[in-house]
Design an enzyme around this catalytic site. Structure first.
Site, PDB file in Angstrom:
ATOM      1  N   ASP A   1      -1.216   2.897  16.811  1.00 14.81           N
ATOM      2  CA  ASP A   1       0.165   3.901  15.933  1.00 14.81           C
ATOM      3  C   ASP A   1      -0.656   4.580  15.524  1.00 14.81           C
ATOM      4  O   ASP A   1       0.252   5.184  14.479  1.00 14.81           O
ATOM      5  CB  ASP A   1       0.823   2.858  15.087  1.00 14.81           C
ATOM      6  CG  ASP A   1      -0.155   2.564  14.010  1.00 14.81           C
ATOM      7  OD1 ASP A   1      -1.420   2.364  14.219  1.00 14.81           O
ATOM      8  OD2 ASP A   1       0.823   1.962  12.874  1.00 14.81           O
TER       9      ASP A   1
ATOM     10  N   HIS B   1      -9.856   3.026   8.422  1.00 16.56           N
ATOM     11  CA  HIS B   1      -9.700   1.511   9.074  1.00 16.56           C
ATOM     12  C   HIS B   1      -9.441   1.576  10.122  1.00 16.56           C
ATOM     13  O   HIS B   1     -10.245   0.429  10.707  1.00 16.56           O
ATOM     14  CB  HIS B   1      -8.451   1.418   8.530  1.00 16.56           C
ATOM     15  CG  HIS B   1      -7.832   1.355   6.986  1.00 16.56           C
ATOM     16  ND1 HIS B   1      -8.110   0.765   5.674  1.00 16.56           N
ATOM     17  CD2 HIS B   1      -7.194   2.454   6.561  1.00 16.56           C
ATOM     18  CE1 HIS B   1      -7.921   1.577   4.244  1.00 16.56           C
ATOM     19  NE2 HIS B   1      -7.448   2.620   4.812  1.00 16.56           N
TER      20      HIS B   1
HETATM   21  C1  BDR Z   1      -3.076   0.629   8.864  1.00 16.39           C
HETATM   22  O1  BDR Z   1      -2.140   1.138   8.280  1.00 16.39           O
HETATM   23  C2  BDR Z   1      -2.581   2.547   8.754  1.00 16.39           C
HETATM   24  O2  BDR Z   1      -1.614   3.045   8.673  1.00 16.39           O
HETATM   25  C3  BDR Z   1      -3.211   2.850   9.655  1.00 16.39           C
HETATM   26  O3  BDR Z   1      -3.817   4.332  10.966  1.00 16.39           O
HETATM   27  C4  BDR Z   1      -4.344   1.304   9.376  1.00 16.39           C
HETATM   28  O4  BDR Z   1      -4.112   1.276  10.842  1.00 16.39           O
HETATM   29  C5  BDR Z   1      -4.727   0.811   7.002  1.00 16.39           C
HETATM   30  O5  BDR Z   1      -3.750  -0.287   6.595  1.00 16.39           O
HETATM   31 CA    CA Z   2      -3.138   2.345  12.826  1.00 13.51          CA
END
Ligand code: BDR
Ligand code: CA
Length: 315
Positions: free
Chosen positions: A10, A240
């Site tokens: 995303d 992340h």
């Molecule tokens: C996840 O949430 C999204 O905002 C980031 O892209 C990552 O996949 C971290 O909690």
């Molecule tokens: Ca993400």
């Protein structure tokens, strides 16, 4: 030997960093990007996936997927974290390529069936596309090589509620289906990703080495860094989504425990992920009905960041 993957995303600032790794690493064969709502709307997610591949000079199929959660109403995209355009509100060039006509779920089903036992699904957004693919073809559970998910939190607490991580919170019903499906699964959640901080110096090196794509990574990082400074008081950001790929290629940098996963779908703890350690017994089998997964509970943060920098600055 390179690993064929489908990257479900995303994008999203940290998604963009991970996509750069998937595009660059010689041990990854990127079969396609499948998109989902989450950090941005589905249209923006698809636009960004196409743009990032174009800027890297690669022709990678992009298949558009879920525009909303399975059951709950959609949360508004977090513009304060990723910017309204998902890439820190920086002006973006137009895209010239288009998504394929297949849905993300149909793309996943077709690719996995064409190469049974070979493909790893790496998912770093809400899990509607994987849930839809499972519904289309339940035999996928025996045909994927592995599913690697950036999401969830076991002991670390949440990042969008006191107990829930964003990807799971955004579609807990899809997450419950995916985390409890009978396939080999690794969860890379906040217990590991919060140990990794991409500092400004490391990011400068990456931006300088990545050409046109590097400009986007560098500028969007500045926006993300401001958020982390305000929210967590750290100078840098947690990459992340890249951590899921680091686990795939460098699992020894993570501490993993076997456990049965469940997702809370309703109420105050909505989106919380629970792990019942495989080494323990509980009063009944409510927490252990799925197959056990590999759950990352810690990571060697500095080594993860070093691996990312080496990957994205290699000649
Ligand atoms: C996840 O949430 C999204 O905002 C980031 O892209 C990552 O996949 C971290 O909690
Ligand atoms: Ca993400």
């Amino acid at each position: 030997m390179s690993t064929p993957i489908i990257f479900d995303t995303d994008p999203g600032i940290d998604d963009a960093q991970a996509i750069a790794i998937a595009l660059a690493h010689p041990d990854i064969e990127l079969l396609g990007l499948t998109t989902t709502f989450g950090n941005v709307t589905i249209e923006t997610a698809t636009h960004n996936a196409l743009l990032l591949a174009e800027l890297a000079g690669q022709s990678i199929p992009v298949a558009q997927g879920a525009s909303a959660p399975l059951v709950k109403p959609k949360n508004p995209p977090p513009g304060h974290i990723h910017g309204d355009n998902g890439l820190g509100n920086m002006p973006l060039p137009p895209v010239t390529t288009q998504a394929v006509s297949q849905s993300a779920a149909a793309f996943i089903v077709e690719q996995v069936n064409a190469r049974p036992g070979e493909i790893v699904l790496v998912a770093v957004g809400p899990l509607g596309n994987l849930a839809a693919a499972l519904q289309l073809d339940p035999s996928l559970v025996a045909k994927v090589k592995r599913v690697v998910i950036m999401g969830g939190s076991i002991r670390e607490g949440g990042n969008v509620t006191p107990v829930a991580e964003a990807n799971i919170f955004n579609d807990p019903h899809a997450a419950a289906r995916v985390l409890q499906a009978d396939w080999p699964l690794t969860l890379v959640g906040l217990d590991a990703t919060h140990r990794c901080v991409l500092d400004p110096t490391s990011m400068e090196k990456i931006a300088a080495a990545q050409g046109e794509l590097g400009k986007i990574l560098g500028e969007s990082y500045t926006f993300y860094r401001d958020f982390y400074q305000q929210a967590q008081g750290i100078d840098g950001c947690c990459p992340h989504d890249s951590c899921a790929l680091v686990w795939l290629l460098k699992p020894e940098l993570f501490q993993v425990e076997r456990g049965y996963l469940s997702v809370v779908t309703e109420g105050l703890a909505e989106g919380q992920t629970l792990m019942a350690p495989a080494s323990r017994q509980f009063v009944d089998d409510r927490w252990t009905r799925s197959v056990a997964a590999d759950v990352c509970l810690n990571a060697d943060g500095p080594a993860v960041i070093q691996w990312m920098v080496e990957t994205l600055t290699a000649e």
